[in-house]
Design an enzyme around this catalytic site. Sequence first.
Site, PDB file in Angstrom:
ATOM      1  CE  LYS A 125      -4.388   1.050   0.131  1.00 21.57           C
ATOM      2  NZ  LYS A 125      -5.571   0.266  -0.318  1.00 21.57           N
ATOM      3  CG  ASP A 165      -7.330   3.407  -0.931  1.00 28.01           C
ATOM      4  OD1 ASP A 165      -7.737   2.249  -0.845  1.00 28.01           O
ATOM      5  OD2 ASP A 165      -7.488   4.230  -0.001  1.00 28.01           O
TER       6      ASP A 165
HETATM    7  P1  NDP Z   1     -12.846   7.962  -3.179  1.00 27.82           P
HETATM    8  O1  NDP Z   1     -11.783   8.955  -2.984  1.00 27.82           O
HETATM    9  O2  NDP Z   1     -13.405   7.735  -4.530  1.00 27.82           O
HETATM   10  O3  NDP Z   1     -14.081   8.298  -2.234  1.00 27.82           O
HETATM   11  C1  NDP Z   1     -13.938   8.403  -0.869  1.00 27.82           C
HETATM   12  C2  NDP Z   1     -15.271   8.811  -0.261  1.00 27.82           C
HETATM   13  O4  NDP Z   1     -15.177   8.718   1.162  1.00 27.82           O
HETATM   14  C3  NDP Z   1     -15.633  10.241  -0.568  1.00 27.82           C
HETATM   15  O5  NDP Z   1     -17.030  10.390  -0.566  1.00 27.82           O
HETATM   16  C4  NDP Z   1     -15.001  10.988   0.597  1.00 27.82           C
HETATM   17  O6  NDP Z   1     -15.603  12.233   0.880  1.00 27.82           O
HETATM   18  C5  NDP Z   1     -15.249  10.018   1.738  1.00 27.82           C
HETATM   19  N1  NDP Z   1     -14.220  10.160   2.755  1.00 27.82           N
HETATM   20  C6  NDP Z   1     -12.900   9.975   2.629  1.00 27.82           C
HETATM   21  N2  NDP Z   1     -12.265  10.218   3.766  1.00 27.82           N
HETATM   22  C7  NDP Z   1     -13.219  10.567   4.645  1.00 27.82           C
HETATM   23  C8  NDP Z   1     -13.183  10.942   5.992  1.00 27.82           C
HETATM   24  N3  NDP Z   1     -12.030  10.995   6.682  1.00 27.82           N
HETATM   25  N4  NDP Z   1     -14.348  11.218   6.597  1.00 27.82           N
HETATM   26  C9  NDP Z   1     -15.507  11.168   5.905  1.00 27.82           C
HETATM   27  N5  NDP Z   1     -15.600  10.815   4.602  1.00 27.82           N
HETATM   28  C10 NDP Z   1     -14.462  10.524   3.990  1.00 27.82           C
HETATM   29  O7  NDP Z   1     -12.281   6.606  -2.566  1.00 27.82           O
HETATM   30  P2  NDP Z   1     -12.786   5.110  -2.797  1.00 27.82           P
HETATM   31  O8  NDP Z   1     -14.243   5.085  -3.007  1.00 27.82           O
HETATM   32  O9  NDP Z   1     -11.897   4.497  -3.780  1.00 27.82           O
HETATM   33  O10 NDP Z   1     -12.424   4.453  -1.383  1.00 27.82           O
HETATM   34  C11 NDP Z   1     -13.362   4.395  -0.313  1.00 27.82           C
HETATM   35  C12 NDP Z   1     -12.940   3.314   0.665  1.00 27.82           C
HETATM   36  O11 NDP Z   1     -12.910   2.046  -0.015  1.00 27.82           O
HETATM   37  C13 NDP Z   1     -11.550   3.473   1.279  1.00 27.82           C
HETATM   38  O12 NDP Z   1     -11.577   2.973   2.595  1.00 27.82           O
HETATM   39  C14 NDP Z   1     -10.683   2.580   0.411  1.00 27.82           C
HETATM   40  O13 NDP Z   1      -9.537   2.149   1.086  1.00 27.82           O
HETATM   41  C15 NDP Z   1     -11.642   1.441   0.157  1.00 27.82           C
HETATM   42  N6  NDP Z   1     -11.365   0.589  -0.995  1.00 27.82           N
HETATM   43  C16 NDP Z   1     -11.248   1.108  -2.246  1.00 27.82           C
HETATM   44  C17 NDP Z   1     -11.035   0.283  -3.326  1.00 27.82           C
HETATM   45  C18 NDP Z   1     -10.985   0.789  -4.727  1.00 27.82           C
HETATM   46  O14 NDP Z   1     -10.881  -0.031  -5.637  1.00 27.82           O
HETATM   47  N7  NDP Z   1     -11.076   2.081  -4.970  1.00 27.82           N
HETATM   48  C19 NDP Z   1     -10.857  -1.160  -3.153  1.00 27.82           C
HETATM   49  C20 NDP Z   1     -11.070  -1.618  -1.804  1.00 27.82           C
HETATM   50  C21 NDP Z   1     -11.289  -0.750  -0.783  1.00 27.82           C
HETATM   51  P3  NDP Z   1     -14.931  13.589   0.304  1.00 27.82           P
HETATM   52  O15 NDP Z   1     -15.178  13.559  -1.160  1.00 27.82           O
HETATM   53  O16 NDP Z   1     -15.629  14.669   1.024  1.00 27.82           O
HETATM   54  O17 NDP Z   1     -13.475  13.490   0.639  1.00 27.82           O
HETATM   55  O1  2IT Z   2      -7.936  -1.426  -0.794  1.00 20.60           O
HETATM   56  C1  2IT Z   2      -7.872  -1.945  -1.934  1.00 20.60           C
HETATM   57  O2  2IT Z   2      -7.996  -3.159  -2.093  1.00 20.60           O
HETATM   58  C2  2IT Z   2      -7.664  -1.061  -3.081  1.00 20.60           C
HETATM   59  N1  2IT Z   2      -7.599   0.143  -2.912  1.00 20.60           N
HETATM   60  C3  2IT Z   2      -7.490  -1.646  -4.452  1.00 20.60           C
HETATM   61  C4  2IT Z   2      -6.088  -2.141  -4.643  1.00 20.60           C
HETATM   62  C5  2IT Z   2      -5.748  -2.605  -6.037  1.00 20.60           C
HETATM   63  O3  2IT Z   2      -4.558  -2.905  -6.224  1.00 20.60           O
HETATM   64  O4  2IT Z   2      -6.607  -2.669  -6.908  1.00 20.60           O
END
Ligand code: NDP
Ligand code: 2IT
Length: 444
Positions: A125, A165
């Site tokens: 990561k 992420d």
């Molecule tokens: P994005 O940046 O696309 O979206 C994040 C969302 O969460 C936004 O709505 C953001 O609000 C909100 N957010 C982030 N930080 C905070 C905080 N501290 N308090 C409140 N709201 C918050 O990220 P992803 O959708 O990609 O990721 C979301 C979660 O999913 C994370 O935990 C990530 O690790 C996990 N994840 C992502 C994967 C992926 O493929 N993208 C895979 C597996 C897990 P704002 O816009 O206001 O910042």
């Molecule tokens: O938390 C996660 O699994 C991710 N942000 C996706 C990682 C990846 O390599 O696709």
Amino acid sequence: MSYVQKVLEELKKKNPNEPEFHQAATEILTSFQPVVERHPEYEKAALLERFVEPERVIMFRVPWVDDKGGVHVNKGYRVQFNSAIGPYKGGLRFHPSVNLSIIKFLGLEQILKNSLTGLPIGGGKGGSDFDPKGKSDNEVMRFCQSFMTELYRHIGQDTDVPAGDIGVGGREIGYLFGQYKRIRDEHVGVLTGRGLSYGGSLVRTEATGYGLVYMTEEALKCRNDSFAGKRVVISGSGNVAIYACEKAQALGALVVAMYDSNGYIVDNAGIKLDVVKQIKEVERARIKEYATRVKGSEYHEGCKGIWSVPCDVALPCATQNEIDAESAKLLVKNGVKYVGEGANMPSTLEAIEVFQKAGVVFLPAKAANAGGVATSALEMAQSSGRLFWTFEEVDAKLKNIMVNIYHNMDDAAREYGMEGNYVAGANIAGFKKVAEAMMAHGIV
Ligand code: NDP
Ligand code: 2IT
């Protein structure tokens, strides 16, 4: 003191001031207790001590210049945690809260998550405390170029393959890839989540959210139930949240609330996802806008209140520790039956306990959100094979992987006499292959 307790104590002593890392390690190592009892050879090989120590931690300076000529310096990180079963794989997070503790908790989770997918990917990561919010495209580009100018020497398609992420989506991956290709003169699958015009895979954008819903659907199906007519609350309004909403709605759910880091919206008629996409994906604006555009919907300042909205299914899809014990109790009181974690570690240890004691079906992040990285591995397969699969092919593979993970963790929980405890099930099922590979490799 048990072997597990000893390793945990040592970890806290050696890594002070890393609360998120301690939290993830506590959850994971505690689940390993019955496994190390069955395998005394693990302790002799100091397997857990090696498992919780990253193979390599890279920290670097990321200097960049804003549009007005101002100079900024951010911190850059890549934790290459474990490569026993494949090249390091895991996302990059750009968010002002990023620090070593957060990257290490995410990296540790990633090892087991990636193993659960059944595909050959190790755990890693990275990220930066850079905040993309409010920055121009040019500023984001210069930041990404500076970040990659250091990172490029540590990664490679067979070494370490980053992805997105929080704060790292298609735009950032494009700039990062462009700089890697320029420095290395290689057009290879060194990053996933790439655009479709330069080696990306169909379904990667949707994969985490869709995968989360596929697994939750399987959990419902195994209890003779379905998403049809269920009230669903989804936190976040980013990549994971949007596509979880899309798939849940396609399966007949009524999604009633979402949020961003400023506040939440409630729409009892069902969230209009096209409006959310326009606000968040196109305009990069605040979710507050939704209430001004959709009649009958409400906006509330602050995030926590979202957990007071009654629902059958809660899908936390924003960030770590967004559900504490108090919020968990409120959800239970209002009738929640299923919690599927789209975000990484969105529930505190105390919140998990509340859900499990109340008999809520709790699908932990490392299993429930594995669809994103699984599809990243499918992207890697397509890159190396110079292939391009159709949407239907990738989607079918993703669904199959999520259903398999559900049953593997269910089986592992039963095998160790903890039926229905998917936290233990996922940790144990993920650990099996990693432990076997690490044992086979000798002391390395
Ligand atoms: P994005 O940046 O696309 O979206 C994040 C969302 O969460 C936004 O709505 C953001 O609000 C909100 N957010 C982030 N930080 C905070 C905080 N501290 N308090 C409140 N709201 C918050 O990220 P992803 O959708 O990609 O990721 C979301 C979660 O999913 C994370 O935990 C990530 O690790 C996990 N994840 C992502 C994967 C992926 O493929 N993208 C895979 C597996 C897990 P704002 O816009 O206001 O910042
Ligand atoms: O938390 C996660 O699994 C991710 N942000 C996706 C990682 C990846 O390599 O696709």
